[in-house]
Design a protein around this motif. Sequence first.
Motif, PDB file in Angstrom:
ATOM      1  N   HIS A   1      -8.060   0.040  -3.684  1.00  0.00           N
ATOM      2  CA  HIS A   1      -7.743   0.057  -2.260  1.00  0.00           C
ATOM      3  C   HIS A   1      -8.966   0.509  -1.458  1.00  0.00           C
ATOM      4  CE1 HIS A   1      -5.989   1.552   1.490  1.00  0.00           C
ATOM      5  NE2 HIS A   1      -5.028   0.675   1.264  1.00  0.00           N
TER       6      HIS A   1
ATOM      7  N   TYR B   1      -3.213   4.606  -2.374  1.00  0.00           N
ATOM      8  CA  TYR B   1      -4.439   5.122  -1.763  1.00  0.00           C
ATOM      9  C   TYR B   1      -4.253   6.585  -1.442  1.00  0.00           C
ATOM     10  CZ  TYR B   1      -2.065   4.535   2.764  1.00  0.00           C
ATOM     11  OH  TYR B   1      -1.195   4.596   3.804  1.00  0.00           O
TER      12      TYR B   1
ATOM     13  N   ASN C   1       0.843  -1.192   0.000  1.00  0.00           N
ATOM     14  CA  ASN C   1       0.000   0.000   0.000  1.00  0.00           C
ATOM     15  C   ASN C   1       0.877   1.240   0.000  1.00  0.00           C
ATOM     16  OD1 ASN C   1      -2.210  -1.639   0.145  1.00  0.00           O
ATOM     17  ND2 ASN C   1      -2.309  -1.565   2.376  1.00  0.00           N
TER      18      ASN C   1
ATOM     19  N   THR D   1     -10.133   3.949  -3.089  1.00  0.00           N
ATOM     20  CA  THR D   1      -9.273   4.452  -4.153  1.00  0.00           C
ATOM     21  C   THR D   1      -9.437   3.520  -5.340  1.00  0.00           C
ATOM     22  OG1 THR D   1      -7.727   5.216  -2.499  1.00  0.00           O
ATOM     23  CG2 THR D   1      -6.925   5.096  -4.740  1.00  0.00           C
TER      24      THR D   1
ATOM     25  N   THR E   1      -9.972   9.044  -5.187  1.00  0.00           N
ATOM     26  CA  THR E   1     -10.305   8.528  -3.860  1.00  0.00           C
ATOM     27  C   THR E   1     -11.589   9.215  -3.429  1.00  0.00           C
ATOM     28  OG1 THR E   1      -8.005   8.198  -3.308  1.00  0.00           O
ATOM     29  CG2 THR E   1      -9.537   8.316  -1.489  1.00  0.00           C
TER      30      THR E   1
END
Lengths: 860, 655
Positions: free
Chosen positions: A417, A260, A206, A388, A281
């Motif tokens: 994400h 993200y 991530n 995201t 996002t």
Amino acid sequence: MSSPASTPSRRRGKRGRESNPPTPQDARSPPSQKPRTDDSTSTGDLQPMPTSPPAEAQSPRAPDALFSSPPQFRHAAIPLDFDVSSPLTYGTPSSRVESTPRSGVRGTPVRQRPDLGSVRKARQVDLHSDGVAEDVVETEQSLGQRLVIWGTDVNVASCKEKFQRFLQCFIDPLAKEDEDIGLDLNQPRYMQRLEEINMVGEPFLNVNCDHLRSFDENLYRQLVCYPQEVIPTFDMAANEIFFDRYPDSILEHQIQVRPYNALKTRNMRNLNPEDIDQLITISGMVIRSSQLIPEMQEAFFKCQVCAFTTRVEIDRGRIAEPSVCKNCNTTHSMVLIHNRSMFSDKQMIKLQESPEDMPAGQTPHTVALFAHNDLVDKVQPGDRVNVTGIYRAVPIRVNPRVSTVKSVYKTHIDVIHYRKTDSKRLHGVDEETEQKMFTEERVELLKELSKKADIYERLSSALAPSIYEHEDIKKGILLQLFGGSRKDFTHTGRGNFRAEINILLCGDPGTSKSQLLQYVYNLVPRGQYTSGRGSSAVGLTAYVMKDPETRQLVLQTGALVLSDNGICCIDEFDKMNESTRSVLHEVMEQQTLSIAKAGIICQLNARTSILAAANPIESQWNPKKTTIENIQLPHTLLSRFDLIFLMLDPRDEAYDRRLARHLISLYYQSEEKMEEEYMDMAILRDYIAYARSYISPRLSEEASQTLIEAYVDMRKIGSGRGMVSAYPRQLESLIRLAEAHAKVRFSEKVGTIDVEEAKRLHREALKQSATDPRTGIVDISILTTGMSATARKRKEELAQALRKLIQSKGKTPALKYQQLFDDLRAQSDTAITKEMFEEALRALADDDFLTVTGKTVRLL
Amino acid sequence: MPCVADWLNNPFSIVQGIFAQNVPNSDWEKKVTEYFREKLKENNATNWVPSLNDVPVHYLKPNSLVKFRCMVQDMFDPEFYMGVYETVDPNTNTRVLHFGKYRDVAECGPQQEIDLNSSQTVTSERQTFYCVPVPGESAWVKEISFFTELVLFVLNPQFYGYISASQARVSPSTSYTPSRHKRSYEEDEDMDLHPSKQKEQHLGNSGGGDIHGCVEPKRLETEASAGHHLISPNCSPPLDLNFPLPGEKGPACLVKVYESWDSFKVNDVLEVYGILSVDPVLSIVNSDERDSSTLDPVESMDTAEEQRVHSPPASLVPRIHVILAQKLQHINPLLPACLNEEESKTCEFVSNFMSELSPVRAELLGFLTHALLGDSLAAEYLILHLISTVYARRDVLPLGKFTVNLSGCPRNSIFTEHVYRIIQQLVPASYRLQMTIENMNHSRFIPRKDYAANRLVSGVLQLASNTSLVVDETQLEQGQLDTTGVHNVTALGNLITWQKVDYDFNYHQMEFPCNINVLITSEGRSLLPSDCQVHLQPQIIPPNMEEYMNSLLKAVLPSVLNKFRIYLSLLRLLDYSISDEVTKAVEEDFVEMRKNDPESITADDLHRTLLVARFLSLSAGQTTLSRERWLRAKQLEALRKARLQQQKCVNGNEL
């Protein structure tokens, strides 16, 4: 940013025509109409087109392969049963390519990333093919290696290199995230993450886009604008580093990078055609999730005549069934073998915008999400999430057989994400990351405001402007909204100190108590409003429910738990029944709720401030009685309120006059004028939210001294008369109030002025609620023990008098009740009520001096 | 008017023309709206546009300009569409640009294909509102707006000829004369099922000379089309058109808005002018999608319910592509639609009416006094109630609401029903809520979000601003309220106190402010909160209530009735202020009153008296408070309170 005009065409260029059967003309249509961000490539990218394999014109899949799918024949391992000249090779999933010679990723299969586009495949890492990556179209070689991915300005090599540098060097200067536990903040952050992957074996990395942005603005821009191209490059970079470092690591599949927190967390409402195919996002609430849908990625066909097998990739939801067997040339002999086909998981999720983001008077928007593979079933309906992903738009065909197209696109987001925003509500992580974002201008404005000398007065007058006067009450509520600083003494065994301030309003009916409560409830994001009459203990706390479908026990939370970190407004506090009220004891001091029901035993956080309103037992407040007598609440509960205010209807002319003027002005001022006059509710809300999440004041030295003095003073007052007039609880209240006042000033230090104001407010509240109506002296014991000291003294005196009276009567074993009462009354110079008499009797009975049976009093 | 037919009949040709002239730049869109705005400004032009409220859908020509007066019931998600697209003829390779605005389906010729890859393609965004006719709209509103149109049909022979030629049988002599109205067998039958409908029917038959249910033909038609829809094979159960009030009829409509949709809110009343789209292709989409869904995973992301709701058959729920939309301040057809002061015409209208205000008021008072069985005080308060409106909100406190509780109504009598009928004759939108245990427990008051179908399921309390809600508490018997019932009563209480309804979004609630005039009729004091309780003291007890009320309505001339209607709608829109002197005087007065009787005069009383004074002044056409009005307000309040006191004494422990 590409213009909205260009986005759909760009998308289709990369992912193939969604619906039109490609015509030869289509296949040849020059991509020159596609936007080029890089001028130097504009001629260059035309070049490969004519040179592309001749097979393309025959194959409907060819354009796709050209634009997006890696021609795998570059790699060594090509299965023998493949006809190299066949267009199908273009779509060969890389996962079947056994390994790349001398690559560090040997043996680790690539996993498809359906989140990046249904047709695209993740690329193999090939250490030797730098810059010759499949999607890359070479441009004017003479100008140096300006290689960009078709349709973008992304140069794979430099992009990869930059990202690798990012991974290797990035140290977060303001690392404060809750997921940082166990990370060394001075080491490159993402290298530690890779190490973690090596240990845990979860091949997902991530990446916070914010970090990327602070590291390389341009790379970040590319990621947001061309996620479909850039993320595979990132994957490649991450894998190279990873397998360089841990060549023996065994992972389920290659590492996938999941960015993200792209740009700003966008509101669903702001999405517009410009965002199509970009990384976005958004935040929202999951309202529905579909069943798992197995989506065929690759179909497996077998010829029934010669048993020749072939694989066909799914193309926009369709399988091009080979009509002729390539081996034996039999027509229509190929049969789909289901259990050798490849499927991936997919799930449709509906996300609705969070209630806070919605403009008043409109209904919430929803957006469809597609989650793939292991993101399936990660969220449940009701969860608040930040998602995201890549925003997509697809045209809808009216009918597959007719060329007319509905002029509307369907939109969805391919999830990359998820980040749950309130997953920690039920656990006890203290630093809840407030999702509230402030723009810099807003912060500036708030700071500007905080410097004003009269900010405290300003804010308190901005609170419920329609309610007249009651300045101190508003100030009290204001401090409650800010709250004290949270302190943790768990290691010394005392647990958390309460930071929340509880307030009780009592007073005559019709003094706008409910209105004040409604206002507060509307102001704070996590407010709950209940009425004591209507709520049960269960409704306030939590209850266990059996889910009818899964037979699973589910904990349903009530108002108090829901207002964790907020304010729970309870109207008609006095009407609440005893068992319900008893729940509050724990909540109001320990800030937790313990549940032991049906196999679930747990402790829930309920760090909520309580703002309660109570009416007197007699419909009007009786000034001749104490607070306790008026509202008939147990003193154990009352002592848990930091401030108790009386809202009485004052009977004085000047007040009436001002009230009248205020009310009249309500009735003729236009709406705009009202808004000018007072601070906007939104600003107030932001101000409070900012202070709550960023300011946590500590006591300064002189402030502590002042507090000590204040406390000692309070104790002294009582000691002169032989009674306790202040308890540690009062000191704690003072500290909380002082901290809250410091927060109002945006000050990190609690100064003397804060303490002074806390003392003043505390005194004011006491003056109203703890004044002994008989003596006119403020007496804290009214609230702490339910009786004023003088009343207690009087009670004792009366009991003594009664004892004397009985003793003076000589040795009589029994006395008439009424007789005794009359005698006592005759003897006493003050009026004695029946209650007082009975109380005295009871006191004597407690001393084992006598017993009362019916109408007779027996001596023991 | 040579071009009339063109922009009305075939607006696409106009749009195409403008589009072709301005194609490279994007301001053709502005020019289109500008063109139509100009056209509609011409005198009475708005009346030529056929209205979806009056004319059944299948009489209207597809792709013609229509208007629709409606309330926004729900807002769907915004959708992206092809604003401009290009078609290619594969044979000749000629490329043509088209516009996708105002269309549901991208058109292309038989030999053409849409080039989805064209660089000319422009993706744009539009918003869809699900609109229903204004809930509880009175019959007279429909009728009057219909007649104005009818007159124009006749006055414009050219237009009339065009209409009758192009649109089958739309002519005043055949399908639209009120005389045609006869109850059909079908209607008789389902009347038993819909008591409210029966009421409407009553109105049509008995209420005054010119009142005929003009809605009827349309109603039949809608039913017919719905029925047709039902019969068609492999069709799922009939679509719930999601009207807030039970028994409502009328076309629901998907309104596609292209500009500034943020300014519209749920429950806003709009008048939209736009292009009607009833393309049968839209309906084909539905049946076909079910088969093809296995093929295309993208289309299967909506559930069947959602598809049914979001793309219902166009014959049942037509689409309107909006060219012009405006929020309506009121729906009274007797008033100019927009009451801003710049326009001399409206100014003139207002000042004309103001000059004859006091006789109208006197007459209205007389009329209502008779209706309330001779109680002039109650009638006075009823007028105040009818012109009240929430004019501002001070944080959570709505200002200007004036809920009246008319207590002392005879129990189980048709009196309350008749009071409602009279109110219905006066206000443009109203609803009578019978507060029976049954009703409270079983009807849906609060709108609720249905996540499966992704829509807001409407409830009784989803009403447009200034709707009169008459709550009949005399119907209430003792009994057990279940959970729904308690929720409903709470919602009703919240509506009255805070003028807001908390819509149920399953995971959370959302507050929608509203502006609804609530009148509660009850025997004793109502269990619902109210701003002011007036106890009815009947002076006359008519032997036959039915007859009495009917004759009362018959006795009012239609022209007078219209004046009443204008009066009530107009005064609600006036501004109001209080001068400094009067402020002083009122202040003194209040202080004085408090001195004399601190127990009984509270801030609430001042609130109420100020409200009464406000509406009293407005009802006389005065926009400032004068000393006399203030005294009169105090006097009224004193009278009212005296009555309550009296009542208390009579009943002993009552109140």
